[in-house]
Scaffold this active site. Structure first.
Site, PDB file in Angstrom:
ATOM      1  N   THR A   1       0.940  -1.742  -0.035  1.00 14.34           N
ATOM      2  CA  THR A   1       0.363  -0.193  -0.107  1.00 14.34           C
ATOM      3  C   THR A   1       0.959   1.620   0.105  1.00 14.34           C
ATOM      4  O   THR A   1       1.562   1.590   0.427  1.00 14.34           O
ATOM      5  CB  THR A   1      -0.720   0.407   1.484  1.00 14.34           C
ATOM      6  OG1 THR A   1      -1.901   1.368   1.064  1.00 14.34           O
ATOM      7  CG2 THR A   1       0.009  -0.340   2.843  1.00 14.34           C
TER       8      THR A   1
ATOM      9  N   TYR B   1      -1.314   0.283   9.853  1.00 19.31           N
ATOM     10  CA  TYR B   1      -1.836  -0.599   9.116  1.00 19.31           C
ATOM     11  C   TYR B   1      -0.468  -0.154   7.575  1.00 19.31           C
ATOM     12  O   TYR B   1       0.217  -1.875   6.911  1.00 19.31           O
ATOM     13  CB  TYR B   1      -3.056   0.124   8.210  1.00 19.31           C
ATOM     14  CG  TYR B   1      -3.373  -0.768   6.630  1.00 19.31           C
ATOM     15  CD1 TYR B   1      -3.392  -1.435   6.471  1.00 19.31           C
ATOM     16  CD2 TYR B   1      -3.117   0.774   6.214  1.00 19.31           C
ATOM     17  CE1 TYR B   1      -3.717  -2.068   5.309  1.00 19.31           C
ATOM     18  CE2 TYR B   1      -3.466   0.147   4.283  1.00 19.31           C
ATOM     19  CZ  TYR B   1      -3.893  -1.331   4.084  1.00 19.31           C
ATOM     20  OH  TYR B   1      -3.830  -1.448   2.934  1.00 19.31           O
TER      21      TYR B   1
END
Ligand code: UDP
Length: 326
Positions: A116, A140
């Site tokens: 990501t 995350y």
């Protein structure tokens, strides 16, 4: 040829299964159905299992003997990762480690990983590419960066061939309406906005209007889920052809503010979006925009549907269809 698709019952994983089936592979959706939908598994078998349970992963490898793994399964909410970091580090990192070790034990050395742009953190308007230093600002992104490092280590120690895709903001739905985005609870901008337009929610809350951007709201780079999974099939072929370990950013290269996405939705639907001005959401970077052309030049990726209007339009058709129920 089977491909083990972890998270194959989830939003991106289900679209990947469709693209793999279309490309002649048999996608095996490995999923614990904690956030995914059994109904989304339409393009190959569902193998229920959990990445925290090594035996269930071993069973899937033994049964299907996949030529490669596509690893989508993860916890992926920035806000939740800030309030519950332990859950993110434990699930994402340990789950991935279990999967990598099971894959190697089964002799499967081809691994496509879903990373990501959240690994970059907040870099003050820097246009991001594969060489940009990664400085995550939420758990995350931190957990995904750690998994990238684990893959590199196993590449050196055990010859694990890996392609890492760093996604920007994935949006839209399958143009044929077979699968789409459905999270419980929903936290993502475009589905929440469409629900507000259709009166399924009272309003969309804009998370922060005081960012140093053109209109004060965060800027993101949105990429259509169908384009994104096309790149994964190209990445898989890259690995099967023995072309080596590589990182690719997947974005459209264009940044849009939250207010611009709202305006685009108004134009697509011809309806106003009811909004509430809210405070910033913890862990959000100001701007995340891809400046990479590597996937285009090296993989031959040709995004087809990644305009804002197309993504919103496809998401709208999906959200107005009967959603998954189980
Ligand atoms: N956002 C917002 N209201 C919402 C959900 C999201 O203003 O209800 C903003 C969020 O702050 C971010 C952008 O929309 O700037 C995209 O957020 P999303 O959760 O869709 O994806 P993320 O960037 O967290 O992966």
């Amino acid at each position: 040829m089977h491909v083990l698709v972890t998270g194959g019952a989830g939003y991106i994983g289900a679209h990947a299964c469709k693209a793999l089936a279309r490309a002649g592979f048999i996608p095996v959706a490995f999923d614990n159905l904690s956030t995914g939908w059994a109904e989304a598994v339409k393009f190959g078998p569902l193998h229920e299992g959990d990445l925290m349970d090594r035996a269930s992963i071993d069973a899937a490898f033994a049964r299907y003997q996949p030529v490669a793994v596509m690893h989508f399964a993860a916890l992926s909410l920035v806000g939740e990762s800030m309030s519950n970091p332990g859950k993110y580090w434990r699930t994402n990192v340990t789950g991935s480690l279990n999967l990598i070790e099971a894959s190697l034990a089964a002799g499967c050395r081809n691994f496509v990983f879903s990373s990501t742009c959240a690994t970059y953190g907040d870099q003050d308007g820097v246009v991001l590419d594969e060489d940009t230093v990664q400085q995550p600002i939420n758990a995350y992104g931190g957990s995904k960066k750690a998994i990238e490092e684990i893959l590199r280590d196993f590449g050196k120690s055990d010859g694990l061939n890996h392609v890492i895709f760093r996604y920007f903001n994935v949006a839209g739905a399958d143009p044929e309406g077979e699968v789409g985005e459905q999270h419980v609870p929903e936290t993502h901008l475009i589905p929440l906005m469409l629900d507000a337009i259709d009166g399924k929610r009272p309003a969309l809350t804009v998370f922060g209007s005081d960012y140093p951007t053109k209109d004060g709201t965060c800027i993101r780079d949105y990429v259509h889920v169908s384009d994104l999974v096309d790149a994964h099939v190209l990445g898989l072929r890259w690995l099967l052809e023995g072309r080596g370990n590589r990182v690719f950013c997947l974005g459209s290269g264009q940044g849009f503010s939250v207010r611009e996405v709202i305006e685009a939705s108004r134009l697509v639907t011809n309806r106003d979006v009811p909004i509430i001005e809210g405070g910033r959401r913890a862990g959000d970077a100001t701007s995340l925009v891809s400046g990479s052309t590597r996937a285009v030049s090296e993989l031959g990726w040709v995004p087809q549907r990644s305009t804002l209007a197309q993504m919103i339009g496809d998401a709208l058709v999906w959200s107005r269809k009967a959603p998954f129920e189980s």
